[in-house]
Scaffold this motif. Structure first.
Motif, mmCIF file in Angstrom:
data_model
loop_
_atom_site.group_PDB
_atom_site.id
_atom_site.type_symbol
_atom_site.label_atom_id
_atom_site.label_comp_id
_atom_site.label_asym_id
_atom_site.label_seq_id
_atom_site.Cartn_x
_atom_site.Cartn_y
_atom_site.Cartn_z
ATOM 1 N N SER A 179 0.700 -1.294 -0.032
ATOM 2 C CA SER A 179 0.037 0.034 0.034
ATOM 3 C C SER A 179 0.751 1.129 -0.030
ATOM 4 O O SER A 179 0.481 2.358 -0.604
ATOM 5 C CB SER A 179 -0.948 0.022 1.239
ATOM 6 N N ARG A 180 1.925 1.481 0.731
ATOM 7 C CA ARG A 180 2.846 2.328 0.792
ATOM 8 C C ARG A 180 3.426 2.735 -0.493
ATOM 9 O O ARG A 180 3.946 3.949 -1.008
ATOM 10 C CB ARG A 180 3.883 2.296 1.791
ATOM 11 N N GLU A 181 3.875 1.400 -1.248
ATOM 12 C CA GLU A 181 4.289 1.722 -2.504
ATOM 13 C C GLU A 181 3.410 1.601 -3.985
ATOM 14 O O GLU A 181 3.924 1.602 -4.892
ATOM 15 C CB GLU A 181 5.205 0.416 -2.654
ATOM 16 N N GLY A 182 2.190 1.993 -3.564
ATOM 17 C CA GLY A 182 1.331 1.977 -4.635
ATOM 18 C C GLY A 182 0.802 0.971 -5.274
ATOM 19 O O GLY A 182 -0.083 1.049 -6.225
ATOM 20 N N GLU A 183 0.921 -0.307 -4.574
ATOM 21 C CA GLU A 183 0.114 -1.416 -5.182
ATOM 22 C C GLU A 183 -0.779 -1.985 -4.283
ATOM 23 O O GLU A 183 -0.830 -3.003 -3.655
ATOM 24 C CB GLU A 183 1.528 -2.534 -5.078
ATOM 25 N N PHE A 184 -1.854 -1.291 -3.897
ATOM 26 C CA PHE A 184 -2.911 -1.535 -3.181
ATOM 27 C C PHE A 184 -3.447 -2.808 -3.379
ATOM 28 O O PHE A 184 -4.045 -2.919 -4.624
ATOM 29 C CB PHE A 184 -3.957 -0.306 -3.354
#
Length: 363
Positions: free
Chosen positions: A166-171
């Motif tokens: 989630s932090r890396e944009g891969e929700f």
């Protein structure tokens, strides 16, 4: 598992040894002498373990003596504090209760250890004097079990990976890997204090629990809602393996390379016991292959070296030995201690009695 007599001219009747501290004989009918309770611990532990209410309750039980200056508790200071005491409360930092210290308290009737293992403070001199010992190990075990359960749930849910994604944009990238506390098998190595509490917590979920503990019978394990099994079968069948065995010679590196290889792919290994129980080199090899997830509250040694793979492998949750009591949880040890002293004074059964004849098998 790793698990009457009477005399004349006194204020009350000595129903058993535990009441020795409740009633003192009068010398010629004079005032009774207040029992002495020595708290053998440094100032930091005193303040961490006992709040104002605990201290009020302690003071109602007798004349409480403690250290007054900062610094470590030395054997010499311990001997001074214990002089004439009938009850002693120990904790972390207390030196071993050897003959030189114990000879200062010939009427000592109880030792309550406001911490976990008593191995550091119980000497052959304590055993020879047949002094009852109680430990707050069950309270620590309860906290350890709660931590182990938390690690079990969040690891099955893949919370660590999902948070990173989630932090890396891969929700939601790893959402398909999430498992629930339903229909899985949880293996528990050691059904002592922490293992027993962990099993009690597992009763709230629809999971199958397996236990390996050579010191417990099938009936004892069944009463805990689990099935007694071999260590090999436990490692093969479990989705989660939680380690709660004591650190003794027989358990050194008990979880070795062959056993780790038996674990299911994507299984979770949780260690809140001691680092010495796991062959860490073998664990690194399995983790490096990406097969397992490990949650390690303890390592051998602690802390690990800065370049240790446990610090960099993506499938390791490494925490700094906090599964037991810390911060506000320390007060639970103070409460346990006061409860034990009140029970002792009233002739009730103690909750933390240590079976000293089995000391070599205990954590």
């Amino acid at each position: 598992m790793y698990g009457s007599g009477h005399a004349g001219n006194m204020e009350g009747v000595w129903r058993d040894r535990s009441l020795k501290v409740c009633y003192r004989m009068n010398d010629g009918g004079g005032e009774s002498v207040e029992r002495k309770i020595a708290l053998l611990m440094d100032r930091d532990n005193l303040e961490s373990l006992f709040d104002s209410l605990h201290r009020q309750r302690l003071n109602r039980l007798g004349n409480v003596v403690t250290v007054t200056e900062p610094g470590a508790l030395t054997p010499q200071k311990s001997a001074e504090l214990i002089r004439g005491a009938e009850i002693v409360v120990t904790s972390w930092g207390c030196p071993p209760l050897d003959a030189a210290i114990l000879e200062q308290a010939p009427d000592l009737g109880l030792i309550v250890h406001a911490a976990g293992t008593v191995k550091r403070i119980v000497t052959p001199d304590v055993i020879a004097r047949d002094i009852p010992v109680s430990s707050a190990n069950s309270e620590l075990g309860r906290r350890v079990a709660e931590t182990a359960l938390g690690l079990t749930i969040v690891s099955l849910k893949h919370i660590w990976q999902l948070a990173r994604d989630s932090r890396e944009g891969e929700f939601g990238r790893n959402r398909h890997r999430v498992k629930e506390m339903y229909g899985i098998t949880v293996g528990v190595i050691g059904a002592g204090q922490s293992g027993k509490h962990y099993l009690e917590l597992l009763r709230h979920f629809r999971v199958r629990a397996l236990v390996y503990d050579p010191g417990q019978t099938e009936e004892q394990i069944r009463e805990l809602g689990a099935v007694k099994t071999s260590l090999e079968d436990l490692m093969r069948e479990s989705d989660v393996v939680s380690v709660h065995a004591p650190a003794i010679q027989a358990t050194n590196n008990m979880i070795n390379a062959p056993l780790l290889k038996m674990m299911k792919d994507d299984a979770i290994l949780i260690n809140t016991a001691r680092g010495s129980l796991i062959d860490e080199e073998a664990l690194v090899a399995e983790l490096s292959a990406g097969r397992l997830w490990a949650c390690l509250d303890v390592t051998n040694p602690e802390p690990t070296a800065l370049d240790h793979p446990f610090r960099s492998l993506p499938n390791v949750t490494l925490i700094p030995h906090v599964a037991g009591v810390v911060t506000n949880g320390l007060r639970s040890l103070g409460e346990f201690t006061v409860n034990e002293l009140e029970a002792f004074a009233e002739g009730r059964r103690l909750q933390g009695t240590v079976q000293l004849e089995k000391l070599h098998m205990l954590a």
